[in-house]
Motif scaffolding. Sequence first.
Motif, mmCIF file in Angstrom:
data_model
loop_
_atom_site.group_PDB
_atom_site.id
_atom_site.type_symbol
_atom_site.label_atom_id
_atom_site.label_comp_id
_atom_site.label_asym_id
_atom_site.label_seq_id
_atom_site.Cartn_x
_atom_site.Cartn_y
_atom_site.Cartn_z
ATOM 1 N N SER A 225 0.829 -1.206 0.000
ATOM 2 C CA SER A 225 0.000 0.000 0.000
ATOM 3 C C SER A 225 0.864 1.256 0.000
ATOM 4 O O SER A 225 0.614 2.198 -0.762
ATOM 5 N N LEU A 226 1.892 1.267 0.848
ATOM 6 C CA LEU A 226 2.773 2.429 0.935
ATOM 7 C C LEU A 226 3.567 2.618 -0.349
ATOM 8 O O LEU A 226 3.708 3.741 -0.858
ATOM 9 N N ALA A 227 4.088 1.519 -0.893
ATOM 10 C CA ALA A 227 4.861 1.600 -2.138
ATOM 11 C C ALA A 227 3.990 2.075 -3.295
ATOM 12 O O ALA A 227 4.413 2.896 -4.117
ATOM 13 N N PHE A 228 2.756 1.574 -3.350
ATOM 14 C CA PHE A 228 1.832 1.981 -4.408
ATOM 15 C C PHE A 228 1.516 3.460 -4.322
ATOM 16 O O PHE A 228 1.592 4.196 -5.316
ATOM 17 N N LEU A 229 1.176 3.941 -3.136
ATOM 18 C CA LEU A 229 0.796 5.341 -2.961
ATOM 19 C C LEU A 229 1.969 6.266 -3.293
ATOM 20 O O LEU A 229 1.805 7.269 -4.004
ATOM 21 N N SER A 230 3.151 5.917 -2.814
ATOM 22 C CA SER A 230 4.334 6.741 -3.079
ATOM 23 C C SER A 230 4.704 6.733 -4.556
ATOM 24 O O SER A 230 4.953 7.781 -5.161
ATOM 25 N N GLY A 231 4.739 5.533 -5.133
ATOM 26 C CA GLY A 231 5.133 5.403 -6.533
ATOM 27 C C GLY A 231 4.164 6.067 -7.487
ATOM 28 O O GLY A 231 4.567 6.784 -8.418
ATOM 29 N N LEU A 232 2.858 5.859 -7.269
ATOM 30 C CA LEU A 232 1.859 6.443 -8.160
ATOM 31 C C LEU A 232 1.845 7.963 -8.054
ATOM 32 O O LEU A 232 1.725 8.664 -9.071
ATOM 33 N N SER A 233 1.989 8.493 -6.850
ATOM 34 C CA SER A 233 2.016 9.947 -6.662
ATOM 35 C C SER A 233 3.236 10.559 -7.354
ATOM 36 O O SER A 233 3.134 11.610 -7.995
ATOM 37 N N PHE A 234 4.380 9.902 -7.242
ATOM 38 C CA PHE A 234 5.598 10.394 -7.888
ATOM 39 C C PHE A 234 5.462 10.390 -9.412
ATOM 40 O O PHE A 234 5.782 11.382 -10.080
ATOM 41 N N LEU A 235 4.963 9.278 -9.961
ATOM 42 C CA LEU A 235 4.802 9.184 -11.410
ATOM 43 C C LEU A 235 3.771 10.193 -11.917
ATOM 44 O O LEU A 235 3.933 10.774 -12.993
ATOM 45 N N ALA A 236 2.705 10.388 -11.131
ATOM 46 C CA ALA A 236 1.681 11.362 -11.517
ATOM 47 C C ALA A 236 2.264 12.769 -11.567
ATOM 48 O O ALA A 236 1.961 13.552 -12.479
ATOM 49 N N TYR A 237 3.093 13.096 -10.596
ATOM 50 C CA TYR A 237 3.702 14.425 -10.543
ATOM 51 C C TYR A 237 4.663 14.638 -11.719
ATOM 52 O O TYR A 237 4.703 15.712 -12.328
ATOM 53 N N ILE A 238 5.422 13.615 -12.067
ATOM 54 C CA ILE A 238 6.416 13.736 -13.132
ATOM 55 C C ILE A 238 5.770 13.768 -14.519
ATOM 56 O O ILE A 238 6.119 14.604 -15.373
ATOM 57 N N PHE A 239 4.802 12.870 -14.754
ATOM 58 C CA PHE A 239 4.297 12.681 -16.116
ATOM 59 C C PHE A 239 2.921 13.287 -16.385
ATOM 60 O O PHE A 239 2.575 13.511 -17.540
ATOM 61 N N VAL A 240 2.126 13.546 -15.354
ATOM 62 C CA VAL A 240 0.755 14.027 -15.587
ATOM 63 C C VAL A 240 0.553 15.449 -15.090
ATOM 64 O O VAL A 240 0.157 16.336 -15.844
ATOM 65 N N GLY A 241 0.835 15.697 -13.815
ATOM 66 C CA GLY A 241 0.665 17.041 -13.294
ATOM 67 C C GLY A 241 0.140 17.055 -11.877
ATOM 68 O O GLY A 241 -0.118 16.011 -11.268
ATOM 69 N N GLU A 242 -0.027 18.256 -11.326
ATOM 70 C CA GLU A 242 -0.410 18.410 -9.929
ATOM 71 C C GLU A 242 -1.818 17.887 -9.644
ATOM 72 O O GLU A 242 -2.085 17.380 -8.556
ATOM 73 N N GLU A 243 -2.730 18.039 -10.616
ATOM 74 C CA GLU A 243 -4.110 17.610 -10.406
ATOM 75 C C GLU A 243 -4.185 16.112 -10.127
ATOM 76 O O GLU A 243 -4.837 15.670 -9.189
ATOM 77 N N MET A 244 -3.483 15.328 -10.945
ATOM 78 C CA MET A 244 -3.481 13.880 -10.760
ATOM 79 C C MET A 244 -2.718 13.495 -9.495
ATOM 80 O O MET A 244 -3.068 12.537 -8.809
ATOM 81 N N THR A 245 -1.665 14.269 -9.171
ATOM 82 C CA THR A 245 -0.904 13.995 -7.958
ATOM 83 C C THR A 245 -1.780 14.163 -6.722
ATOM 84 O O THR A 245 -1.758 13.331 -5.806
ATOM 85 N N LEU A 246 -2.570 15.244 -6.691
ATOM 86 C CA LEU A 246 -3.483 15.471 -5.578
ATOM 87 C C LEU A 246 -4.511 14.349 -5.475
ATOM 88 O O LEU A 246 -4.822 13.864 -4.385
ATOM 89 N N PHE A 247 -5.002 13.908 -6.636
ATOM 90 C CA PHE A 247 -5.964 12.811 -6.667
ATOM 91 C C PHE A 247 -5.350 11.547 -6.066
ATOM 92 O O PHE A 247 -5.999 10.832 -5.301
ATOM 93 N N CYS A 248 -4.101 11.269 -6.404
ATOM 94 C CA CYS A 248 -3.420 10.088 -5.870
ATOM 95 C C CYS A 248 -3.246 10.186 -4.354
ATOM 96 O O CYS A 248 -3.435 9.207 -3.634
ATOM 97 N N LEU A 249 -2.888 11.381 -3.877
ATOM 98 C CA LEU A 249 -2.670 11.565 -2.448
ATOM 99 C C LEU A 249 -3.962 11.388 -1.650
ATOM 100 O O LEU A 249 -3.926 11.030 -0.462
ATOM 101 N N LEU A 250 -5.103 11.638 -2.294
ATOM 102 C CA LEU A 250 -6.383 11.434 -1.616
ATOM 103 C C LEU A 250 -6.617 9.962 -1.275
ATOM 104 O O LEU A 250 -7.450 9.638 -0.421
ATOM 105 N N LEU A 251 -5.859 9.090 -1.937
ATOM 106 C CA LEU A 251 -5.981 7.659 -1.637
ATOM 107 C C LEU A 251 -5.460 7.320 -0.239
ATOM 108 O O LEU A 251 -5.658 6.194 0.242
ATOM 109 N N ILE A 252 -4.798 8.298 0.403
ATOM 110 C CA ILE A 252 -4.341 8.071 1.778
ATOM 111 C C ILE A 252 -5.511 7.711 2.690
ATOM 112 O O ILE A 252 -5.387 6.861 3.583
#
Length: 293
Positions: A225-252
Amino acid sequence: MVPSSRYKPNNFSLSGFIQLTRFWNLLIIVFAQYFTASFLIDSSKNISYYLLHHELFLLSLSSVLIAAAGYIINDYYDVKIDLINKPHRVVVGKVLKRRVAMAAHTVLNFTGIGLGFLLSWQIGAINFASALLLWLYSNQLKRMPFIGNFVVAILTGLSIYIVEILFQSGNLLVVAYALFSFVFTLIREIIKDMEDLKGDATFGCRTLPVVYGLRKTKNVIYVLSLAFLSGLSFLAYIFVGEEMTLFCLLLIVPLGFMAYKLSRADTIKDFSYLSNYCKLIMFLGILSMVVFK
């Protein structure tokens, strides 16, 4: 094998076939693929465009047929285990004859693979590989620690990503949602193994809970769970943008609640609740695709 003197299975039972093929799970596959196409592939197209898209229809139909065949072969091999874990859900040999179940598995697989090749050789090859992996999973892989869980998770994520293979949109959000489906399915499959610990241990299935125990298996889920949340948030920030990164962080929030409930879980009822919870989160995740239209 279930003794024939105890049960009198039929050549065909509609209710039995619906139960055997997990009808509602099949609907979720269709729902997920149409949502992926309608909200992630090309936002300039109306939803009605995808509802009437014959290739998308064939893709979903082929995916459903392959999945249904997978459910059938899984129950075919697991009759004895299911009589311990979930006796009320046993269909093969109890409601439907074993040879009928195997014939249905074969027909559904060949039809699903054939429809895939009608769309493209890539989709046909994926359908063929999926059918083969589902058979291997039921026959052998699910009795091995983690490998069976991983295979099911890969196939679930692939059921999302295959829409991208059909349309070739290049939208990285499809990859993100496929990864989301992969990880939550992996977690859910491990939790289901915890729920089925008694039957699996009785018949020598070497699942994670059988081999390592419940506490260590829970630790595996926490790390995933921790690896998924960290990895997906990082990839979202690098390749998609802040909007998707915020969405990923909401999975907390849902992941944190799951971790809390898992830490206190120790009964079949607790693990069944968590399994259904993961399914609900995946369904809500599919609904969230509308945000990106």
